[in-house]
Structures are given as structure tokens and as C-alpha cells.
Design an enzyme around this catalytic site. Structure first.
Site, PDB file in Angstrom:
ATOM      1  N   GLU A  62      -1.293  68.409  12.923  1.00  0.00           N
ATOM      2  CA  GLU A  62       0.367  67.852  12.863  1.00  0.00           C
ATOM      3  C   GLU A  62       0.424  67.022  11.975  1.00  0.00           C
ATOM      4  O   GLU A  62      -0.435  66.024  11.407  1.00  0.00           O
ATOM      5  CB  GLU A  62       0.436  67.262  14.675  1.00  0.00           C
ATOM      6  CG  GLU A  62       1.822  66.682  14.770  1.00  0.00           C
ATOM      7  CD  GLU A  62       2.211  66.443  16.091  1.00  0.00           C
ATOM      8  OE1 GLU A  62       1.239  66.746  17.100  1.00  0.00           O
ATOM      9  OE2 GLU A  62       3.195  65.853  16.273  1.00  0.00           O
ATOM     10  N   ASN A 107       4.961  67.010  18.619  1.00  0.00           N
ATOM     11  CA  ASN A 107       6.301  66.344  18.809  1.00  0.00           C
ATOM     12  C   ASN A 107       6.746  66.227  17.332  1.00  0.00           C
ATOM     13  O   ASN A 107       8.099  66.308  17.205  1.00  0.00           O
ATOM     14  CB  ASN A 107       6.163  64.833  19.295  1.00  0.00           C
ATOM     15  CG  ASN A 107       5.442  64.893  20.832  1.00  0.00           C
ATOM     16  OD1 ASN A 107       5.711  66.008  21.519  1.00  0.00           O
ATOM     17  ND2 ASN A 107       4.832  63.925  21.072  1.00  0.00           N
ATOM     18  N   ASN A 207       8.093  73.022  20.851  1.00  0.00           N
ATOM     19  CA  ASN A 207       6.977  72.257  21.533  1.00  0.00           C
ATOM     20  C   ASN A 207       7.482  71.365  22.717  1.00  0.00           C
ATOM     21  O   ASN A 207       8.497  70.558  22.496  1.00  0.00           O
ATOM     22  CB  ASN A 207       6.281  71.371  20.320  1.00  0.00           C
ATOM     23  CG  ASN A 207       5.319  70.446  20.752  1.00  0.00           C
ATOM     24  OD1 ASN A 207       4.020  70.727  21.053  1.00  0.00           O
ATOM     25  ND2 ASN A 207       5.317  69.327  20.921  1.00  0.00           N
ATOM     26  N   GLU A 208       6.624  71.596  23.933  1.00  0.00           N
ATOM     27  CA  GLU A 208       6.753  70.740  25.066  1.00  0.00           C
ATOM     28  C   GLU A 208       8.340  70.314  25.175  1.00  0.00           C
ATOM     29  O   GLU A 208       8.936  69.053  25.183  1.00  0.00           O
ATOM     30  CB  GLU A 208       6.163  69.271  24.530  1.00  0.00           C
ATOM     31  CG  GLU A 208       4.592  69.725  24.544  1.00  0.00           C
ATOM     32  CD  GLU A 208       3.537  68.544  24.733  1.00  0.00           C
ATOM     33  OE1 GLU A 208       4.340  67.304  24.596  1.00  0.00           O
ATOM     34  OE2 GLU A 208       2.409  68.703  24.842  1.00  0.00           O
ATOM     35  N   TYR A 279      -4.129  66.992  28.470  1.00  0.00           N
ATOM     36  CA  TYR A 279      -5.025  65.990  27.986  1.00  0.00           C
ATOM     37  C   TYR A 279      -5.808  65.328  28.894  1.00  0.00           C
ATOM     38  O   TYR A 279      -5.251  65.131  30.049  1.00  0.00           O
ATOM     39  CB  TYR A 279      -4.463  65.197  27.048  1.00  0.00           C
ATOM     40  CG  TYR A 279      -3.992  65.718  25.905  1.00  0.00           C
ATOM     41  CD1 TYR A 279      -4.834  65.801  24.828  1.00  0.00           C
ATOM     42  CD2 TYR A 279      -2.631  66.003  25.510  1.00  0.00           C
ATOM     43  CE1 TYR A 279      -4.248  66.519  23.574  1.00  0.00           C
ATOM     44  CE2 TYR A 279      -2.151  66.634  24.354  1.00  0.00           C
ATOM     45  CZ  TYR A 279      -3.166  67.047  23.226  1.00  0.00           C
ATOM     46  OH  TYR A 279      -2.479  67.427  22.160  1.00  0.00           O
ATOM     47  N   GLU A 331      -2.821  72.969  23.174  1.00  0.00           N
ATOM     48  CA  GLU A 331      -3.246  71.751  23.117  1.00  0.00           C
ATOM     49  C   GLU A 331      -3.860  71.464  24.092  1.00  0.00           C
ATOM     50  O   GLU A 331      -3.588  71.337  25.467  1.00  0.00           O
ATOM     51  CB  GLU A 331      -2.004  70.672  22.976  1.00  0.00           C
ATOM     52  CG  GLU A 331      -1.294  70.744  21.623  1.00  0.00           C
ATOM     53  CD  GLU A 331      -0.033  69.781  21.526  1.00  0.00           C
ATOM     54  OE1 GLU A 331      -0.362  68.718  22.135  1.00  0.00           O
ATOM     55  OE2 GLU A 331       0.930  70.009  21.134  1.00  0.00           O
ATOM     56  N   GLN A 388      -6.772  67.566  18.107  1.00  0.00           N
ATOM     57  CA  GLN A 388      -6.339  68.212  16.848  1.00  0.00           C
ATOM     58  C   GLN A 388      -7.572  68.604  16.109  1.00  0.00           C
ATOM     59  O   GLN A 388      -8.727  68.402  16.610  1.00  0.00           O
ATOM     60  CB  GLN A 388      -5.439  67.468  16.114  1.00  0.00           C
ATOM     61  CG  GLN A 388      -4.048  67.240  17.029  1.00  0.00           C
ATOM     62  CD  GLN A 388      -2.862  66.758  16.305  1.00  0.00           C
ATOM     63  OE1 GLN A 388      -2.863  66.854  15.077  1.00  0.00           O
ATOM     64  NE2 GLN A 388      -1.941  66.376  17.217  1.00  0.00           N
TER      65      GLN A 388
END
Ligand code: AHR
Length: 546
Positions: A62, A107, A207-208, A279, A331, A388
Site C-alpha cells: 500500500e 485505506n 476497500n473496507e 488483524y 488482508e 503487507q
């Protein structure tokens, strides 16, 4: 002997299983049963869980902190090539053989104008990046990423800005990347020096978007309709592209599963996969700071895949669709230290140090567990990305003069090196330990049993090889697992290594880069019955010739 009689004999051998299973909900769903004595399993190549799509072992890069700038792109550094790419990072990632890398966010993507990052570098604008409050110079953009992917031998997985971006920008992005020539956007790419289309096959639709922290966050149905509209337009350019809708950004979201259901009710017919993110950390709310609970978190990850898979099946049923969606766990990682304050706020700096999580031994053991969970769910999960790859919550850290392998590098590397062919369907009997819900955060509050041994076997019939991935969650004792090889039977142990050590909190640093590193493990003689003696608190791989 028939398959059935083999299974019957095995189940009979489990002995104490029945009584304990009545109280345990987790174990059977993952192919586990409770027993006493050494753990046991039978390997039979006819019991296949899934053909392994290597995209399951991907990673993520990212525009965040030092991931791009000083991570992969560092012009002027003696370690960089004439394109400004760090050659040590290229060498490392191409040796790892990472199959797919997601880019540019995260993000970040929800505020990104991809046009800022293409064309002559001296004309690219410097902007204030609002996801991480950092300065973005746009000196690295889509074409640089594609060049870099070709150098490291990986496939690109690109994402659209569905936050501040419009459907028109998203569709133009696909046309820019993939259309051969003769249109506004394809000819712009050609004018930028790229005659051949990039031919990017996999795309994330945002994304999200369920997250209040996300630029342009929106309700599920609105997102689902926007995703459907963009996907439908993209299919005009190329109906075969693989499109991934945004699923819930964590099981801890108040809209978990409902978001996924509503999104899919809107766009099921136009997408191919749905994303999962999560996560994990060894913290008071998540584990009670208890390493035994921590090392069971790969089972929480596995449950998440089963739950989201169930939502996909539900919507498939509703729509009477012949299409079965796959999951993109794009992720996943341990991330709990560098999560607040200056660790997530770039304070308008260029390439600030953000999310630079130092990983210890117990994190690496859990990452091994995550690899096992992904492999076990490989029938449903086709794409996954360790989040990542460099500097930001990553297995690799750069300094101006070198590269450090963090502890989590090793289990990830082993999956890349050895997990090939098919994941076999194992029934495993293992002694177990209890975990308690206590006051843990709702998504981890669980009374259950956890097997001490977690094992996955892959079989590669083309190379005549097998690989065994074993996590020993027992913090106090070495443990044995007896593997009964019905078919195939190993003829040679090519390699057997373990990751373990006396200090679960040990980390690697530039001064002590090998504090946590694999050691050879004495492997049993190859043959029909092989008993591996796994050190306490360890993750082990055995690579076998058949
Ligand atoms: O990977 C770090 C961040 O975590 C990503 O930008 C976002 O998608 C997630 O919340």
C-alpha cells in the site's frame, strides 16, 4: 482396503473422542477430534480438500508509510536500480516467489486518483494523502508497480477508489491498463510508454467500505449497487476479469455478515469473489494476554472464512445462481502494536514510519497457524494477501543500507516454497486444551477446545513431493504426531525445519537479525508411519519426496 474402512478404523482408534466432542463446536468443523496420547492422522491422496490456487499465498503493498517510498522505491540509494527500485527488495521478493500482490491500498485507495500517478514524473502532483495524513509525491504509480511486478515475478491485484472516486474513473482505469489501443485511455497508456496492455486479471471493488474510517464509506446496499454498476461496465471491456466485492472489514464490525449479505444481494451476479480482512493480536481484550489463546486465533480466522462462505451460499441459494463465489482474504496478519497515535498518523510527512510492527516468535507461530487455516480452506478461499510485504506490518524491513527478515517471514516463506499441488483432507486426532470466553471481545469470546497440534499436508503429484506444516501450540511440552501414510508413502526427507526458541517475545533486529530463525529438526525415517517430535511452541515444515 477401501477408503471407508480406513476412515472407520481411524475413527475407532480415536477412542475418547465422543464424550469430549459433545462440548466442543470447533474441532469437527476443522477436521479435528480429541484424543489422548500422541496426535495422529492418516494421509491419503484420494482425500482431497482442494486444488491449491497459489494466489492464496499473496501479499499486499500500500502507499502507506515506508512501504512504497524507501521500501520498494528509493531513487538515489546505492541499492536501487536506474528505475529507483530497491534491488535487494526485488531479489528477496522474487526469491520468495510471491504469486500475487495487491496494490495500491488499503485505506489509501479510497482517496486515490490513479491519474496523478501516471505520465511524466515531473508533471505528477504532490498531494496530501488523507488516509494516513502523509505527503504523496506520486513518483511511483500504476506503471511503476506493473514494471516492479514483472521484475519480482508476481501478478498484480489492483483496487479501485470507490470512496471519493467515480464509476467513470474506475472503468477508465481498467481501460487504461487492459485495453490494447485506439481508445482515449488505452492511447494515454501508450503515450506514457506502455504499448502493450498490462492485462491485469484481478480487481478489488474498493476497500473496507463498511468502515467509518474509510473515505466515502456508505451503507451496504448503496455500495452493492455501486459495485454492481461498475462491475457491469467493466464487463463490457472484458467479461473474464475477476472482480472482488468488499466484504466486512472484520468480524468485530457491528454489521458483520449483514453487510456481506446485503452487498451480495445487490451485486452477486456481477462479482466473482468477496473480500475478508482481519488483524490479530495478543492483547488484554482479544486474548487476555494469554499466548495459548493467541495461538488458537488461526481457528478464529478459519471460522470467519466458513461464516462468510455460508453467506455466499445463502445468497447463491436466494438468487438460484449456478455461480459459487470464492473468498479473497486480502488482508490478514498480526497487527496490534503500531496501531494508534504516531504509528498511524503521518503528520504530513513524506514516507513517515507508520505501522512498523516488530514481530516476535509467538507472532511467527501464529502466522504459521494462519497459513494452515488458509490452506485448509483452500476449496473456498482462492486469493489471500499477507498484509503487507515491506516495512508496513510486514515480514521485510528496509534500512538505507539493508534488509531485515522479521520472524513472520519464515512461516510465510515456507508456504511459498513448499505448499504445492493439492491440499489433502485430513482427519486429525490430537489432545486439546480449553479456552474460555471470559471477558474477551465478542468475536474472540469462546468456550471451546483447541487441539495442541495443527497440521496440514499438501501433495504435488507433478513433482512427486509432499509438504507437512505443523504447529505445536503446547507451551510446556514437546509433542508427537504420528502420520500414517496410506498413499503416497514418502521415500526421502528433503528438508525438515522448525521455528522455536526459549523466548516467545524475541524479535529480530538489524543488530541481531537471526535471533529468531529456523533450525533443522531431526525428522523421522521416511516410510508408512512417521512420528514427528515437535518442540514445544513451534512451527515446523517437512518437505518430502514421494
Ligand atoms: O493494512 C493496513 C490497513 O488496514 C489498510 O489500509 C486497511 O484496509 C486496513 O484497515
Amino acid at each position: 482396503m477401501t477408503q471407508n474402512s480406513t476412515r472407520r478404523r481411524f475413527l475407532a482408534r480415536l477412542g475418547t473422542a465422543g464424550a469430549t466432542l459433545a462440548t466442543a463446536s470447533w474441532l469437527p468443523g476443522f477436521g479435528y477430534a480429541q484424543t489422548s496420547g500422541p496426535a495422529r492422522t492418516i494421509v491419503d491422496r484420494r482425500h482431497v480438500r482442494a486444488d491449491l490456487d497459489r494466489r492464496l499465498l499473496g501479499a499486499f503493498l500500500e502507499h502507506l508509510g515506508r512501504a512504497i517510498y524507501t521500501g520498494v522505491y528509493d531513487p538515489g540509494n546505492p541499492l536501487s536500480n536506474d528505475q529507483g527500485f530497491r534491488t535487494d527488495v526485488i531479489a528477496e521478493i522474487s526469491n520468495m516467489n510471491v504469486p500475487i500482490i495487491r496494490y495500491p491500498g488499503g485505506n489509501f485507495v479510497s482517496g486515490y486518483n490513479w491519474l496523478d500517478g501516471v505520465g511524466p514524473k515531473d508533471q505528477r502532483p504532490t498531494v496530501l494523502e488523507r488516509a494516513w495524513n502523509s505527503i504523496e509525491t506520486n513518483q511511483f504509480g500504476t506503471n511503476e508497480f506493473i514494471d516492479w511486478c514483472r521484475l519480482v515475478g508476481t501478478e498484480p491485484l489492483l483496487g479501485f477508489n470507490m470512496g471519493t472516486g467515480t464509476p467513470e474513473q474506475a472503468v477508465a482505469y481498467v481501460e487504461y491498463c487492459n485495453f490494447p489501443s485506439g481508445t482515449k485511455w488505452s492511447d494515454l497508456r501508450r503515450a506514457h510508454g506502455y504499448d502493450d496492455p498490462h492485462n491485469v486479471r484481478y480487481w478489488c471493488l474498493g476497500n473496507e467500505m463498511d468502515g467509518p474510517w474509510q473515505m466515502g464509506t456508505m451503507p451496504a446496499r448503496e455500495y452493492g449497487r455501486k459495485a454492481r454498476d461498475i462491475a457491469r461496465q467493466i464487463r463490457v471491456i472484458d467479461p473474464s476479469l475477476q472482480l472482488i466485492a468488499c466484504g466486512s472489514s472484520s468480524p468485530n464490525m457491528p454489521t458483520y455478515l449483514e453487510w456481506d449479505r446485503e452487498v451480495l444481494e445487490e451485486c452477486y451476479d456481477q462479482v466473482d469473489g468477496i473480500s475478508l480482512h482481519n488483524y490479530f493480536g495478543n492483547t488484554e481484550p482479544l486474548t487476555g494476554n494469554d499466548t495459548s489463546r493467541y495461538l488458537a486465533m488461526n481457528l478464529d480466522m478459519e471460522r470467519q472464512m466458513q461464516e462468510i462462505g455460508a453467506v455466499c451460499d445463502y445468497v447463491q441459494g436466494l438468487r438460484k445462481s449456478p455461480k459459487r463465489l470464492w473468498l479473497s482474504f486480502d488482508e490478514w496478519n498480526v497487527w496490534y502494536r503500531a496501531r494508534t497515535g504516531d504509528a498511524v498518523n503521518g503528520r504530513r510527512q513524506f514516507a513517515p514510519s507508520l505501522l512498523e510492527e516488530p514481530y516476535n516468535l509467538e507472532d511467527a507461530l501464529l502466522v504459521g497457524g494462519f497459513v494452515n487455516a488458509l490452506l485448509r480452506q483452500a476449496d473456498r478461499t482462492k486469493v489471500a494477501c499477507l498484509a503487507q510485504i515491506v516495512n508496513v506490518i510486514a515480514p521485510l524491513t528496509t534500512s538505507p543500507t539493508g534488509l531485515l527478515r522479521q520472524t513472520i517471514y519464515y512461516p510465510y516463506l515456507w508456504s511459498l516454497k513448499y505448499a504445492r499441488g493439492r491440499v489433502l483432507d485430513l482427519q486429525v486426532a490430537s489432545e486439546s486444551y480449553e479456552i474460555r470466553a471470559g471477558n474477551l471481545q465478542a468475536d474472540f469470546a469462546r468456550n471451546d477446545l483447541v487441539p495442541f497440534i495443527d497440521i496440514v499436508v499438501t501433495h504435488d503429484s507433478e513433482r512427486n513431493e509432499a509438504a507437512v506444516f505443523m504447529l505445536n501450540r503446547d507451551l510446556d511440552s514437546d509433542r508427537e504426531i504420528v502420520i500414517d501414510w496410506q498413499d503416497p508413502v514418502p521415500s526421502r526427507v528433503l528438508n525438515c525445519e522448525t521455528l522455536t526458541g526459549p523466548d516467545l517475545k524475541a524479535i529480530n533486529t538489524f543488530d541481531a537479525p537471526d535471533r529468531v530463525a529456523p533450525e533443522p529438526l531431526d525428522a523421522p525415517r521416511p516410510g508408512r508411519s512417521m512420528t514427528f517430535k515437535l518442540p514445544k511452541a513451534s512451527y515446523t515444515v517437512a518437505h518430502l519426496a514421494i
